[in-house]
Design a protein around this motif. Structure first.
Motif, PDB file in Angstrom:
ATOM      1  N   SER A 198       3.318  11.529   5.443  1.00 41.04           N
ATOM      2  CA  SER A 198       2.812  10.260   4.931  1.00 41.04           C
ATOM      3  C   SER A 198       2.773  10.237   3.406  1.00 41.04           C
ATOM      4  N   ILE A 199       2.445  11.374   2.786  1.00 40.77           N
ATOM      5  CA  ILE A 199       2.459  11.431   1.318  1.00 40.77           C
ATOM      6  C   ILE A 199       3.874  11.190   0.810  1.00 40.77           C
ATOM      7  N   PHE A 200       4.854  11.929   1.364  1.00 45.62           N
ATOM      8  CA  PHE A 200       6.247  11.726   0.980  1.00 45.62           C
ATOM      9  C   PHE A 200       6.666  10.274   1.229  1.00 45.62           C
ATOM     10  N   GLY A 201       6.350   9.795   2.417  1.00 47.81           N
ATOM     11  CA  GLY A 201       6.785   8.455   2.800  1.00 47.81           C
ATOM     12  C   GLY A 201       6.208   7.376   1.925  1.00 47.81           C
ATOM     13  N   SER A 202       4.947   7.496   1.542  1.00 41.31           N
ATOM     14  CA  SER A 202       4.306   6.479   0.726  1.00 41.31           C
ATOM     15  C   SER A 202       4.824   6.480  -0.705  1.00 41.31           C
ATOM     16  N   ILE A 203       5.121   7.659  -1.228  1.00 41.05           N
ATOM     17  CA  ILE A 203       5.575   7.757  -2.614  1.00 41.05           C
ATOM     18  C   ILE A 203       6.932   7.100  -2.796  1.00 41.05           C
ATOM     19  N   VAL A 204       7.845   7.325  -1.868  1.00 41.97           N
ATOM     20  CA  VAL A 204       9.205   6.799  -2.027  1.00 41.97           C
ATOM     21  C   VAL A 204       9.522   5.655  -1.062  1.00 41.97           C
ATOM     22  N   GLY A 205       8.523   5.211  -0.297  1.00 44.76           N
ATOM     23  CA  GLY A 205       8.717   4.058   0.573  1.00 44.76           C
ATOM     24  C   GLY A 205       9.444   4.338   1.867  1.00 44.76           C
ATOM     25  N   LEU A 206       9.503   5.597   2.288  1.00 47.88           N
ATOM     26  CA  LEU A 206      10.223   5.944   3.516  1.00 47.88           C
ATOM     27  C   LEU A 206       9.387   5.686   4.769  1.00 47.88           C
ATOM     28  N   GLY A 207       8.092   5.858   4.654  1.00 46.49           N
ATOM     29  CA  GLY A 207       7.238   5.667   5.818  1.00 46.49           C
ATOM     30  C   GLY A 207       6.827   6.954   6.505  1.00 46.49           C
ATOM     31  N   GLY A 208       7.555   8.048   6.316  1.00 47.64           N
ATOM     32  CA  GLY A 208       7.160   9.333   6.883  1.00 47.64           C
ATOM     33  C   GLY A 208       7.806   9.685   8.204  1.00 47.64           C
ATOM     34  N   GLY A 264      -0.466   9.153  -1.072  1.00 51.36           N
ATOM     35  CA  GLY A 264       0.875   8.921  -1.578  1.00 51.36           C
ATOM     36  C   GLY A 264       0.946   7.716  -2.487  1.00 51.36           C
ATOM     37  N   ALA A 265       0.282   6.624  -2.098  1.00 49.69           N
ATOM     38  CA  ALA A 265       0.266   5.423  -2.930  1.00 49.69           C
ATOM     39  C   ALA A 265      -0.463   5.683  -4.250  1.00 49.69           C
ATOM     40  N   TRP A 266      -1.537   6.475  -4.188  1.00 49.74           N
ATOM     41  CA  TRP A 266      -2.284   6.811  -5.409  1.00 49.74           C
ATOM     42  C   TRP A 266      -1.448   7.689  -6.331  1.00 49.74           C
ATOM     43  N   ILE A 267      -0.776   8.704  -5.753  1.00 51.98           N
ATOM     44  CA  ILE A 267       0.074   9.596  -6.548  1.00 51.98           C
ATOM     45  C   ILE A 267       1.229   8.822  -7.177  1.00 51.98           C
ATOM     46  N   ALA A 268       1.831   7.912  -6.397  1.00 50.68           N
ATOM     47  CA  ALA A 268       2.983   7.154  -6.885  1.00 50.68           C
ATOM     48  C   ALA A 268       2.639   6.319  -8.111  1.00 50.68           C
ATOM     49  N   SER A 269       1.378   5.890  -8.234  1.00 50.14           N
ATOM     50  CA  SER A 269       0.975   5.060  -9.368  1.00 50.14           C
ATOM     51  C   SER A 269       0.703   5.896 -10.613  1.00 50.14           C
ATOM     52  N   MET A 304       2.579   9.019 -11.359  1.00 50.46           N
ATOM     53  CA  MET A 304       3.637   9.954 -11.726  1.00 50.46           C
ATOM     54  C   MET A 304       4.995   9.364 -11.387  1.00 50.46           C
ATOM     55  N   SER A 305       6.038   9.949 -11.978  1.00 51.91           N
ATOM     56  CA  SER A 305       7.390   9.458 -11.723  1.00 51.91           C
ATOM     57  C   SER A 305       7.863   9.824 -10.324  1.00 51.91           C
ATOM     58  N   GLY A 306       7.306  10.892  -9.788  1.00 46.37           N
ATOM     59  CA  GLY A 306       7.677  11.302  -8.434  1.00 46.37           C
ATOM     60  C   GLY A 306       8.995  12.061  -8.364  1.00 46.37           C
ATOM     61  N   LYS A 307       9.607  12.411  -9.508  1.00 43.49           N
ATOM     62  CA  LYS A 307      10.918  13.060  -9.468  1.00 43.49           C
ATOM     63  C   LYS A 307      10.860  14.429  -8.789  1.00 43.49           C
ATOM     64  N   ALA A 308       9.825  15.208  -9.100  1.00 41.44           N
ATOM     65  CA  ALA A 308       9.720  16.540  -8.496  1.00 41.44           C
ATOM     66  C   ALA A 308       9.534  16.420  -6.986  1.00 41.44           C
ATOM     67  N   ILE A 309       8.691  15.473  -6.570  1.00 40.85           N
ATOM     68  CA  ILE A 309       8.453  15.279  -5.147  1.00 40.85           C
ATOM     69  C   ILE A 309       9.700  14.736  -4.469  1.00 40.85           C
ATOM     70  N   LEU A 310      10.445  13.881  -5.182  1.00 40.18           N
ATOM     71  CA  LEU A 310      11.698  13.361  -4.633  1.00 40.18           C
ATOM     72  C   LEU A 310      12.675  14.479  -4.354  1.00 40.18           C
TER      73      LEU A 310
END
Length: 273
Positions: free
Chosen positions: A15-25, A238-243, A245-251
């Protein structure tokens, strides 16, 4: 006890991954259920049940992250409802097809799909958004007071919604892995608006797909109950983290995870054909 802790952590991480990049998990939950079913539940989990369970959990993930994104005024609700006009029925149609598409063929196809998604995520940063002027222009001001201008073609948007909905219902992946790249690259949505809007569409489409899977007895509600708390926490986190950071490392971590899971599913599916 260890198995249930692992299931809970799966819900959080996916869910963290999914929320950050919009995948859904779901693109993580489904292969984990397929590959680790015997370890988690003591017996293999059928493909249709893995997909149905994933879609039911996605309702929780997407609702949690959508609430957070909505407070940040990042969700383009009008575009989301337009996408749902076709993605909702598409998700129901795809869900009805899952039970007819199982065994090694499902694992091989899903593995290839995940591989393509990983490659798309790798190439996403290298491809520039289209500069085309679309018939519909959208002006949106987010929570930070920044105005964004982008657009789309309504027939094309509806067609994409139908296609993504079918894939979403068939594989239980929510559809964000296709929605976000299309919205960013083709229609020039700002990435954070595309992610937030995608999560709201996933919330709506997951309900549609889950209704079909539930009616066909293809949802393991005990697994849903175990995954749901982690999915709710992960969706909000995930939504909180996405706001922030750039999310590149997690991507990149997500890309690597998808490549490993895809390789495992392709190998397992091909070896059983």
């Amino acid at each position: 006890m260890l198995e249930w802790i692992l299931i809970l952590l799966t819900g959080v991480v996916a869910s963290i991954f999914g929320s950050i990049v919009g995948l859904g998990g779901g693109i993580i939950i489904v292969p984990v259920l397929l590959l680790l079913g015997p370890q988690l539940t003591g017996a293999p989990i059928p493909e249709a049940t893995a997909v149905g369970t994933s879609l039911a959990v996605l309702i929780v993930t997407a609702l949690a992250s959508s609430r957070t994104y909505a407070k940040q005024r990042k969700v383009d609700f009008r575009s989301a409802w337009l996408l749902f006009i076709t993605s909702g029925p598409g998700a129901m149609a795809g869900s009805a097809l899952t039970s007819k598409f199982h065994g090694p063929a499902f694992q091989l196809s899903f593995g290839i799909f995940m591989l393509l998604m990983a490659l798309l995520l790798i190439l996403r940063d290298r491809i520039k958004p289209s500069a085309r002027q679309w018939p519909v222009t959208v002006r949106m001001t987010d929570g930070a007071g920044i105005e964004h201008v982008y657009g789309y073609s309504l027939p094309l948007l509806l067609g994409i919604g139908l296609l993504v909905g079918i894939v979403s219902g068939l594989f239980g992946i929510g559809g964000g892995s296709l929605f976000v790249p299309v919205m960013v690259l083709l229609f020039a949505f700002p990435p954070h608006v595309a992610t937030a809007t995608s999560m709201f569409v996933i919330f709506l489409s997951s309900i549609s797909g889950s209704i079909v899977h539930g009616a066909m007895g293809e949802i393991d509600w005990l697994l849903v109950a175990a995954l749901a708390p982690g999915a709710w926490l992960g969706g909000k986190a995930g939504a909180w983290i996405a706001s922030r950071m750039s999310g590149k490392a997690i991507l990149w971590l997500l890309r690597a995870t998808l490549l490993v899971l895809a390789a495992r599913l392709i190998w397992q599916g091909a070896s059983q054909l």
